[in-house]
Write a protein that holds these residues in place. Structure first.
Motif, PDB file in Angstrom:
ATOM      1  N   SER A 198       0.826  -1.207   0.000  1.00 49.15           N
ATOM      2  CA  SER A 198       0.000   0.000   0.000  1.00 49.15           C
ATOM      3  C   SER A 198       0.861   1.258   0.000  1.00 49.15           C
ATOM      4  CB  SER A 198      -0.922  -0.002   1.226  1.00 49.15           C
ATOM      5  OG  SER A 198      -1.772  -1.116   1.214  1.00 49.15           O
ATOM      6  N   THR A 199       0.249   2.355  -0.436  1.00 49.31           N
ATOM      7  CA  THR A 199       0.947   3.647  -0.444  1.00 49.31           C
ATOM      8  C   THR A 199       0.080   4.681   0.258  1.00 49.31           C
ATOM      9  OG1 THR A 199      -0.001   4.155  -2.618  1.00 49.31           O
ATOM     10  CG2 THR A 199       2.213   3.193  -2.576  1.00 49.31           C
ATOM     11  N   LEU A 200       0.726   5.740   0.762  1.00 44.97           N
ATOM     12  CA  LEU A 200       0.007   6.843   1.392  1.00 44.97           C
ATOM     13  C   LEU A 200      -0.078   8.008   0.420  1.00 44.97           C
ATOM     14  CD1 LEU A 200       1.528   6.856   5.006  1.00 44.97           C
ATOM     15  CD2 LEU A 200      -0.623   5.842   4.250  1.00 44.97           C
ATOM     16  N   VAL A 201      -1.281   8.523   0.233  1.00 49.07           N
ATOM     17  CA  VAL A 201      -1.495   9.673  -0.656  1.00 49.07           C
ATOM     18  C   VAL A 201      -2.234  10.757   0.120  1.00 49.07           C
ATOM     19  CG1 VAL A 201      -1.573   8.207  -2.714  1.00 49.07           C
ATOM     20  CG2 VAL A 201      -3.703   8.765  -1.526  1.00 49.07           C
ATOM     21  N   ASP A 202      -2.127  11.978  -0.364  1.00 53.61           N
ATOM     22  CA  ASP A 202      -2.813  13.083   0.314  1.00 53.61           C
ATOM     23  C   ASP A 202      -4.317  12.857   0.335  1.00 53.61           C
ATOM     24  OD1 ASP A 202      -0.603  14.626   0.995  1.00 53.61           O
ATOM     25  OD2 ASP A 202      -0.482  15.513  -1.004  1.00 53.61           O
ATOM     26  N   ALA A 203      -4.907  13.086   1.494  1.00 49.48           N
ATOM     27  CA  ALA A 203      -6.355  12.898   1.643  1.00 49.48           C
ATOM     28  C   ALA A 203      -7.130  14.143   1.242  1.00 49.48           C
ATOM     29  CB  ALA A 203      -6.685  12.516   3.081  1.00 49.48           C
ATOM     30  N   GLY A 204      -6.405  15.261   1.026  1.00 51.03           N
ATOM     31  CA  GLY A 204      -7.063  16.505   0.648  1.00 51.03           C
ATOM     32  C   GLY A 204      -7.417  17.349   1.869  1.00 51.03           C
ATOM     33  N   ASP A 205      -8.250  18.367   1.635  1.00 51.87           N
ATOM     34  CA  ASP A 205      -8.642  19.284   2.711  1.00 51.87           C
ATOM     35  C   ASP A 205      -9.794  18.663   3.496  1.00 51.87           C
ATOM     36  OD1 ASP A 205      -8.903  21.443   4.347  1.00 51.87           O
ATOM     37  OD2 ASP A 205     -10.006  22.672   2.898  1.00 51.87           O
ATOM     38  N   VAL A 206      -9.444  17.731   4.379  1.00 53.20           N
ATOM     39  CA  VAL A 206     -10.469  17.015   5.142  1.00 53.20           C
ATOM     40  C   VAL A 206     -10.118  17.048   6.624  1.00 53.20           C
ATOM     41  CG1 VAL A 206     -11.036  15.463   3.234  1.00 53.20           C
ATOM     42  CG2 VAL A 206      -9.244  14.803   4.882  1.00 53.20           C
ATOM     43  N   ALA A 207     -11.095  16.731   7.435  1.00 56.48           N
ATOM     44  CA  ALA A 207     -10.853  16.552   8.871  1.00 56.48           C
ATOM     45  C   ALA A 207     -10.379  15.118   9.097  1.00 56.48           C
ATOM     46  CB  ALA A 207     -12.130  16.820   9.657  1.00 56.48           C
ATOM     47  N   ALA A 208      -9.405  14.959   9.962  1.00 56.47           N
ATOM     48  CA  ALA A 208      -8.817  13.630  10.205  1.00 56.47           C
ATOM     49  C   ALA A 208      -9.858  12.656  10.752  1.00 56.47           C
ATOM     50  CB  ALA A 208      -7.646  13.743  11.171  1.00 56.47           C
ATOM     51  N   GLU A 209      -9.839  11.438  10.190  1.00 50.59           N
ATOM     52  CA  GLU A 209     -10.710  10.364  10.665  1.00 50.59           C
ATOM     53  C   GLU A 209      -9.847   9.199  11.147  1.00 50.59           C
ATOM     54  OE1 GLU A 209     -13.905   9.322   8.013  1.00 50.59           O
ATOM     55  OE2 GLU A 209     -13.933  11.342   7.143  1.00 50.59           O
ATOM     56  N   GLN A 210     -10.481   8.205  11.772  1.00 49.44           N
ATOM     57  CA  GLN A 210      -9.771   7.099  12.402  1.00 49.44           C
ATOM     58  C   GLN A 210      -8.887   6.324  11.429  1.00 49.44           C
ATOM     59  OE1 GLN A 210     -10.640   6.597  15.906  1.00 49.44           O
ATOM     60  NE2 GLN A 210      -8.736   5.444  15.995  1.00 49.44           N
ATOM     61  N   HIS A 211      -9.246   6.294  10.133  1.00 52.27           N
ATOM     62  CA  HIS A 211      -8.475   5.515   9.160  1.00 52.27           C
ATOM     63  C   HIS A 211      -7.345   6.310   8.532  1.00 52.27           C
ATOM     64  CE1 HIS A 211     -11.477   7.638   6.696  1.00 52.27           C
ATOM     65  NE2 HIS A 211     -10.559   7.605   5.738  1.00 52.27           N
ATOM     66  N   HIS A 212      -7.203   7.572   8.892  1.00 59.59           N
ATOM     67  CA  HIS A 212      -6.175   8.419   8.289  1.00 59.59           C
ATOM     68  C   HIS A 212      -4.804   8.271   8.963  1.00 59.59           C
ATOM     69  CE1 HIS A 212      -9.413  11.252   6.506  1.00 59.59           C
ATOM     70  NE2 HIS A 212      -8.880  10.525   5.547  1.00 59.59           N
ATOM     71  N   PHE A 213      -3.801   8.776   8.248  1.00 59.69           N
ATOM     72  CA  PHE A 213      -2.433   8.886   8.770  1.00 59.69           C
ATOM     73  C   PHE A 213      -2.096  10.370   8.808  1.00 59.69           C
ATOM     74  CE2 PHE A 213      -2.790   4.688   7.142  1.00 59.69           C
ATOM     75  CZ  PHE A 213      -1.860   3.888   7.784  1.00 59.69           C
ATOM     76  N   LEU A 214      -1.588  10.832   9.931  1.00 55.15           N
ATOM     77  CA  LEU A 214      -1.211  12.244  10.043  1.00 55.15           C
ATOM     78  C   LEU A 214       0.294  12.409   9.946  1.00 55.15           C
ATOM     79  CD1 LEU A 214      -3.450  13.582  12.972  1.00 55.15           C
ATOM     80  CD2 LEU A 214      -4.015  13.274  10.565  1.00 55.15           C
ATOM     81  N   VAL A 215       0.716  13.466   9.262  1.00 56.81           N
ATOM     82  CA  VAL A 215       2.118  13.885   9.308  1.00 56.81           C
ATOM     83  C   VAL A 215       2.131  15.072  10.261  1.00 56.81           C
ATOM     84  CG1 VAL A 215       4.108  14.723   8.021  1.00 56.81           C
ATOM     85  CG2 VAL A 215       2.514  13.115   6.944  1.00 56.81           C
ATOM     86  N   ALA A 216       2.864  14.930  11.372  1.00 57.80           N
ATOM     87  CA  ALA A 216       2.766  15.953  12.411  1.00 57.80           C
ATOM     88  C   ALA A 216       4.095  16.212  13.102  1.00 57.80           C
ATOM     89  CB  ALA A 216       1.718  15.541  13.440  1.00 57.80           C
ATOM     90  N   ASP A 217       4.196  17.433  13.641  1.00 53.49           N
ATOM     91  CA  ASP A 217       5.289  17.776  14.551  1.00 53.49           C
ATOM     92  C   ASP A 217       4.697  17.772  15.959  1.00 53.49           C
ATOM     93  OD1 ASP A 217       6.805  18.218  12.309  1.00 53.49           O
ATOM     94  OD2 ASP A 217       6.655  20.413  12.398  1.00 53.49           O
ATOM     95  N   TYR A 218       5.497  17.346  16.947  1.00 51.55           N
ATOM     96  CA  TYR A 218       4.978  17.416  18.312  1.00 51.55           C
ATOM     97  C   TYR A 218       6.097  17.471  19.338  1.00 51.55           C
ATOM     98  CZ  TYR A 218       5.833  12.327  18.584  1.00 51.55           C
ATOM     99  OH  TYR A 218       6.412  11.086  18.572  1.00 51.55           O
ATOM    100  N   GLU A 219       5.751  18.053  20.476  1.00 53.91           N
ATOM    101  CA  GLU A 219       6.609  18.037  21.660  1.00 53.91           C
ATOM    102  C   GLU A 219       5.838  17.309  22.745  1.00 53.91           C
ATOM    103  OE1 GLU A 219       7.824  21.914  22.812  1.00 53.91           O
ATOM    104  OE2 GLU A 219       8.932  22.329  20.963  1.00 53.91           O
ATOM    105  N   SER A 220       6.561  16.577  23.573  1.00 55.53           N
ATOM    106  CA  SER A 220       5.862  15.828  24.616  1.00 55.53           C
ATOM    107  C   SER A 220       6.496  16.033  25.978  1.00 55.53           C
ATOM    108  CB  SER A 220       5.831  14.340  24.278  1.00 55.53           C
ATOM    109  OG  SER A 220       7.128  13.804  24.288  1.00 55.53           O
ATOM    110  N   THR A 221       5.677  15.886  26.992  1.00 51.38           N
ATOM    111  CA  THR A 221       6.128  15.949  28.381  1.00 51.38           C
ATOM    112  C   THR A 221       5.576  14.727  29.103  1.00 51.38           C
ATOM    113  OG1 THR A 221       6.059  18.368  28.338  1.00 51.38           O
ATOM    114  CG2 THR A 221       6.142  17.320  30.499  1.00 51.38           C
ATOM    115  N   VAL A 222       6.451  13.947  29.721  1.00 52.30           N
ATOM    116  CA  VAL A 222       6.035  12.749  30.442  1.00 52.30           C
ATOM    117  C   VAL A 222       6.460  12.880  31.896  1.00 52.30           C
ATOM    118  CG1 VAL A 222       6.191  10.240  30.595  1.00 52.30           C
ATOM    119  CG2 VAL A 222       6.252  11.335  28.347  1.00 52.30           C
TER     120      VAL A 222
END
Length: 326
Positions: free
Chosen positions: A63-87
């Protein structure tokens, strides 16, 4: 079997030199009751569902990942994201950039994926969750939303994987699953035979070898903890006495079964020829000359492997096997 221990008794110049010599010897015994051992063989029939699961995994790999377009993220989507975390109040040293997050993945922290559902490209959000029961916080910025596109499972899909058609692919998968089940079943039966032989042959083995095997087990535990990044040297040292007590029983069994199998192999006149070793090397190397040359260094190890298989072949042939459904 090990270097003798010398215990001096008298070092006086005007007297004969006397000493005690402590020598550990291999145990003397004759193996008994290693034939007609009652064991069970777990038999499992490969189902179409299991074959379909393998094909689904193959499909996912293609399988390949392609742009989903201008949509709101759903459970089946993959996000490309930046993040900082605190544990547990400790902030990560370096922010994560362009991380791919599979919102359907079960290993994500509780509430993490749910918190990301509904987000759009360019949006940021703080998500609170727990990691190893410790409070955690993620500051996430969504940079892209992707969807997975999977190939259709048909003859063309099978050809891309080196097969003539989908039916041939399924047949190969079935054969591989059956082989894996046969190997698993054999390992289980060999384990039953080992336990039965140990139960039927109880004799003392050299303490030095038991101690060495116990230390090997402790070292393997250490390497496992190191590889999993959960090693604490101070805590490990404190736990060594408890580990020695825990591992000693298994260490004694390992040493005893080693003597037993060696003696049984001798009793059954099991030998390995050079031709058998060469055949094994040819099988492993699959025609690769460099690989074959490298395995020439391990002829003794391969000989032991072949000898052990021959031994268990005989033990299984002479066992009383009852088949049961796995």
């Amino acid at each position: 079997i090990v270097t003798p221990i010398v215990e001096p008794l008298d070092f006086a110049d005007d007297k004969p030199f006397s000493f005690k010599l402590k020598i550990e010897q291999a145990p003397e015994f004759e193996p008994k009751d290693y034939k007609k051992i009652k064991i069970t063989k777990k038999v499992k029939k490969i189902t179409d569902k299991e074959i379909d699961n393998v094909i689904k995994n193959l499909q996912d790999r293609q399988s390949t990942l392609v742009d989903a377009g201008d949509v709101a993220a759903e459970q089946h989507h993959f996000l490309v994201a930046d993040y900082e975390s605190t544990v547990d109040g400790k902030k990560m040293e370096k922010p994560a950039e362009n991380q791919i997050i599979d919102l359907s993945h079960e290993s994500l922290p509780a509430g993490f994926a749910t918190g990301l559902v509904g987000m759009k490209i360019g949006e940021s959000k703080t998500i609170e969750t727990k990691i190893s029961e410790k409070p955690a916080k993620f500051d996430v910025k969504v940079k892209a939303i992707k969807k997975k596109v999977s190939p259709k499972v048909d003859d063309e899909f099978a050809k891309d994987l080196g097969h003539e058609n989908i039916q041939q692919l399924k047949e190969k998968i079935r054969a591989e699953l059956e082989t894996a089940e046969d190997e698993k079943s054999r390992q289980d039966m060999e384990g039953q035979i080992v336990e039965a032989i140990l139960a039927n042959n109880n004799f003392a083995v050299p303490e030095t070898l038991v101690g060495e095997e116990t230390n090997h087990m402790i070292e393997r535990t250490k390497q496992y903890l190191v590889s999993n990044r959960s090693f604490n040297e101070e805590e490990f040292k404190k736990s060594i006495p408890a580990m020695k007590d825990k591992y000693r029983v298994d260490a004694e069994k390992t040493v005893r079964i080693s003597y037993l199998l060696s003696k049984i192999a001798k009793s059954e006149n099991i030998a390995v020829t050079d031709d058998e070793i060469n055949k094994k090397i040819a099988e492993i190397s699959a025609g690769d000359k460099k690989v074959a040359e490298n395995y020439q260094k391990y002829r003794e190890y391969l000989s032991l492997q072949i000898k052990e298989k021959k031994l268990f072949d005989i033990l299984l042939e002479n066992a009383k096997i009852k088949e049961v459904k796995a």
